[in-house]
Design a protein around this motif. Sequence first.
Motif, PDB file in Angstrom:
ATOM      1  N   GLY A  11       0.818  -1.211   0.000  1.00 40.18           N
ATOM      2  CA  GLY A  11       0.000   0.000   0.000  1.00 40.18           C
ATOM      3  C   GLY A  11       0.845   1.251   0.000  1.00 40.18           C
ATOM      4  O   GLY A  11       0.680   2.133   0.840  1.00 40.18           O
ATOM      5  N   ALA A  12       1.771   1.351  -0.963  1.00 38.22           N
ATOM      6  CA  ALA A  12       2.766   2.427  -0.915  1.00 38.22           C
ATOM      7  C   ALA A  12       2.672   3.403  -2.082  1.00 38.22           C
ATOM      8  O   ALA A  12       3.638   4.088  -2.400  1.00 38.22           O
ATOM      9  CB  ALA A  12       4.172   1.834  -0.844  1.00 38.22           C
ATOM     10  N   SER A  13       1.517   3.500  -2.711  1.00 35.45           N
ATOM     11  CA  SER A  13       1.348   4.503  -3.762  1.00 35.45           C
ATOM     12  C   SER A  13       1.385   5.905  -3.182  1.00 35.45           C
ATOM     13  O   SER A  13       1.836   6.855  -3.829  1.00 35.45           O
ATOM     14  CB  SER A  13       0.014   4.303  -4.492  1.00 35.45           C
ATOM     15  N   ARG A  14       0.904   6.022  -1.957  1.00 34.57           N
ATOM     16  CA  ARG A  14       0.797   7.332  -1.309  1.00 34.57           C
ATOM     17  C   ARG A  14       0.723   7.124   0.203  1.00 34.57           C
ATOM     18  O   ARG A  14       0.795   6.000   0.687  1.00 34.57           O
ATOM     19  CB  ARG A  14      -0.453   8.069  -1.803  1.00 34.57           C
ATOM     20  N   GLY A  15       0.546   8.220   0.927  1.00 35.28           N
ATOM     21  CA  GLY A  15       0.308   8.142   2.364  1.00 35.28           C
ATOM     22  C   GLY A  15       1.451   7.542   3.149  1.00 35.28           C
ATOM     23  O   GLY A  15       2.629   7.671   2.798  1.00 35.28           O
ATOM     24  N   ALA A  16       1.087   6.863   4.231  1.00 37.22           N
ATOM     25  CA  ALA A  16       2.087   6.279   5.122  1.00 37.22           C
ATOM     26  C   ALA A  16       2.979   5.284   4.395  1.00 37.22           C
ATOM     27  O   ALA A  16       4.197   5.250   4.610  1.00 37.22           O
ATOM     28  CB  ALA A  16       1.399   5.601   6.303  1.00 37.22           C
ATOM     29  N   GLY A  17       2.378   4.478   3.536  1.00 32.71           N
ATOM     30  CA  GLY A  17       3.164   3.468   2.820  1.00 32.71           C
ATOM     31  C   GLY A  17       4.253   4.089   1.973  1.00 32.71           C
ATOM     32  O   GLY A  17       5.396   3.628   1.952  1.00 32.71           O
ATOM     33  N   LYS A  18       3.901   5.164   1.258  1.00 32.01           N
ATOM     34  CA  LYS A  18       4.897   5.853   0.434  1.00 32.01           C
ATOM     35  C   LYS A  18       6.011   6.412   1.315  1.00 32.01           C
ATOM     36  O   LYS A  18       7.197   6.254   1.011  1.00 32.01           O
ATOM     37  CB  LYS A  18       4.242   6.978  -0.353  1.00 32.01           C
ATOM     38  N   GLY A  19       5.642   7.061   2.412  1.00 30.48           N
ATOM     39  CA  GLY A  19       6.648   7.635   3.291  1.00 30.48           C
ATOM     40  C   GLY A  19       7.573   6.583   3.876  1.00 30.48           C
ATOM     41  O   GLY A  19       8.792   6.783   3.953  1.00 30.48           O
ATOM     42  N   ILE A  20       7.008   5.454   4.287  1.00 24.03           N
ATOM     43  CA  ILE A  20       7.826   4.369   4.840  1.00 24.03           C
ATOM     44  C   ILE A  20       8.779   3.832   3.794  1.00 24.03           C
ATOM     45  O   ILE A  20       9.962   3.601   4.053  1.00 24.03           O
ATOM     46  CB  ILE A  20       6.914   3.250   5.386  1.00 24.03           C
ATOM     47  N   ALA A  21       8.260   3.628   2.586  1.00 31.89           N
ATOM     48  CA  ALA A  21       9.095   3.111   1.501  1.00 31.89           C
ATOM     49  C   ALA A  21      10.241   4.063   1.184  1.00 31.89           C
ATOM     50  O   ALA A  21      11.389   3.638   0.977  1.00 31.89           O
ATOM     51  CB  ALA A  21       8.240   2.874   0.262  1.00 31.89           C
ATOM     52  N   LEU A  22       9.967   5.369   1.159  1.00 28.34           N
ATOM     53  CA  LEU A  22      11.015   6.348   0.874  1.00 28.34           C
ATOM     54  C   LEU A  22      12.078   6.355   1.970  1.00 28.34           C
ATOM     55  O   LEU A  22      13.278   6.434   1.685  1.00 28.34           O
ATOM     56  CB  LEU A  22      10.407   7.743   0.733  1.00 28.34           C
ATOM     57  N   ALA A  23      11.637   6.285   3.217  1.00 31.85           N
ATOM     58  CA  ALA A  23      12.590   6.296   4.329  1.00 31.85           C
ATOM     59  C   ALA A  23      13.478   5.056   4.306  1.00 31.85           C
ATOM     60  O   ALA A  23      14.684   5.139   4.570  1.00 31.85           O
ATOM     61  CB  ALA A  23      11.847   6.401   5.660  1.00 31.85           C
ATOM     62  N   MET A 194       1.073   4.594  14.712  1.00 32.68           N
ATOM     63  CA  MET A 194       1.485   5.870  14.142  1.00 32.68           C
ATOM     64  C   MET A 194       0.587   6.978  14.682  1.00 32.68           C
ATOM     65  O   MET A 194      -0.558   6.745  15.066  1.00 32.68           O
ATOM     66  CB  MET A 194       1.375   5.809  12.618  1.00 32.68           C
ATOM     67  N   GLY A 195       1.112   8.193  14.699  1.00 31.96           N
ATOM     68  CA  GLY A 195       0.307   9.336  15.076  1.00 31.96           C
ATOM     69  C   GLY A 195      -0.449   9.870  13.873  1.00 31.96           C
ATOM     70  O   GLY A 195      -0.550   9.205  12.833  1.00 31.96           O
ATOM     71  N   LEU A 196      -0.992  11.054  14.001  1.00 33.27           N
ATOM     72  CA  LEU A 196      -1.650  11.696  12.873  1.00 33.27           C
ATOM     73  C   LEU A 196      -0.588  12.065  11.847  1.00 33.27           C
ATOM     74  O   LEU A 196       0.359  12.790  12.155  1.00 33.27           O
ATOM     75  CB  LEU A 196      -2.396  12.956  13.325  1.00 33.27           C
ATOM     76  N   LEU A 197      -0.737  11.550  10.642  1.00 33.12           N
ATOM     77  CA  LEU A 197       0.266  11.758   9.602  1.00 33.12           C
ATOM     78  C   LEU A 197      -0.182  12.806   8.589  1.00 33.12           C
ATOM     79  O   LEU A 197      -1.382  12.929   8.295  1.00 33.12           O
ATOM     80  CB  LEU A 197       0.548  10.445   8.867  1.00 33.12           C
ATOM     81  N   LYS A 198       0.785  13.488   8.034  1.00 38.48           N
ATOM     82  CA  LYS A 198       0.501  14.481   6.995  1.00 38.48           C
ATOM     83  C   LYS A 198       0.392  13.785   5.640  1.00 38.48           C
ATOM     84  O   LYS A 198       1.199  13.987   4.733  1.00 38.48           O
ATOM     85  CB  LYS A 198       1.596  15.541   6.976  1.00 38.48           C
ATOM     86  N   THR A 199      -0.629  12.927   5.511  1.00 35.32           N
ATOM     87  CA  THR A 199      -0.867  12.268   4.234  1.00 35.32           C
ATOM     88  C   THR A 199      -1.536  13.252   3.269  1.00 35.32           C
ATOM     89  O   THR A 199      -1.978  14.338   3.662  1.00 35.32           O
ATOM     90  CB  THR A 199      -1.782  11.055   4.411  1.00 35.32           C
ATOM     91  N   VAL A 223       4.896  11.651   6.734  1.00 34.65           N
ATOM     92  CA  VAL A 223       4.661  10.255   6.350  1.00 34.65           C
ATOM     93  C   VAL A 223       5.954   9.443   6.373  1.00 34.65           C
ATOM     94  O   VAL A 223       5.908   8.202   6.383  1.00 34.65           O
ATOM     95  CB  VAL A 223       4.003  10.163   4.955  1.00 34.65           C
ATOM     96  N   GLU A 224       7.100  10.118   6.405  1.00 32.57           N
ATOM     97  CA  GLU A 224       8.367   9.388   6.451  1.00 32.57           C
ATOM     98  C   GLU A 224       8.791   9.031   7.877  1.00 32.57           C
ATOM     99  O   GLU A 224       9.679   8.183   8.064  1.00 32.57           O
ATOM    100  CB  GLU A 224       9.475  10.200   5.773  1.00 32.57           C
TER     101      GLU A 224
END
Length: 285
Positions: A11-23, A194-199, A223-224
Amino acid sequence: MNAPRIAVVTGASRGAGKGIALALGATGATVYVTGRTTAESSSALPGTVAQTAEEISRRGGTGIPMIVDHSDDTQVEALFEQIRAEHGRLDILVNNAITIPKALTRKGPFWDKPLTLTDMFDVGMRSAYVAAYYAAPLLVANGSGLVVNTSSFGGSCYMHGPAYGVGKAAVDKMAHDMAVDFKPFGVAAVSLWMGLLKTERTVAAFEADPEMYEGLAASAESVEFPGRIIAALARDEKLMDRTGQVLIGAEIAEELGVADVDGNQPPSHRPFLGDPPTFSAAVVD
């Protein structure tokens, strides 16, 4: 481990998943990015798996986009078969994919909301189990590894109603129980609140009504941030001491010396939203 880590973030197109993948990619990891969005025109929100993968590679990792519908077990199995063929191992699995029904945050009792909220039981709860099922042999073959279920305080407090709460509580318990099976093989499993994320979705809400969300926006995490925490956990010498636990991201970040992208230390929401669950140590086979 000297070789770059092999990771999957669902689930990494956007949001938390994208941020985790980038980090994770920024650490030099090879990251398989899964999602269903192939073109921005197919979603009301920006982001595709290909864009996430490209950004990972720009940051020094290797991003591999994978179009995967996590409601289809055969597609999930094929994902891990490809990883087996290409690498023969897996180091990190982040179960983040979830269906977000439009009515999730609608006010009112659960019976006034559509039954489609139970779609989160499939992509969100069940999909985490399925991904871990197919990833397990690759993780076990390493003799080390990490499975992270992304979750939230909704696992213990009322948040968006019972459908959301059940899904989060389930992946929390799932991490605990999978940890029992994984422990003899040196693989850790945790759930990360996770806390409130800036998705993309949250930022749009902030911008639509800045006065209403002013206080929340000030404490929101990038999100990262969860990805930075996961990268630190994977390197943590005490990782196996944490296996089976539900971890509050902001708290474990402070312990491990992890800051957000802006250098700030996001606060824990424990005082307001409550404690993570404590599970029994009993094991009944």
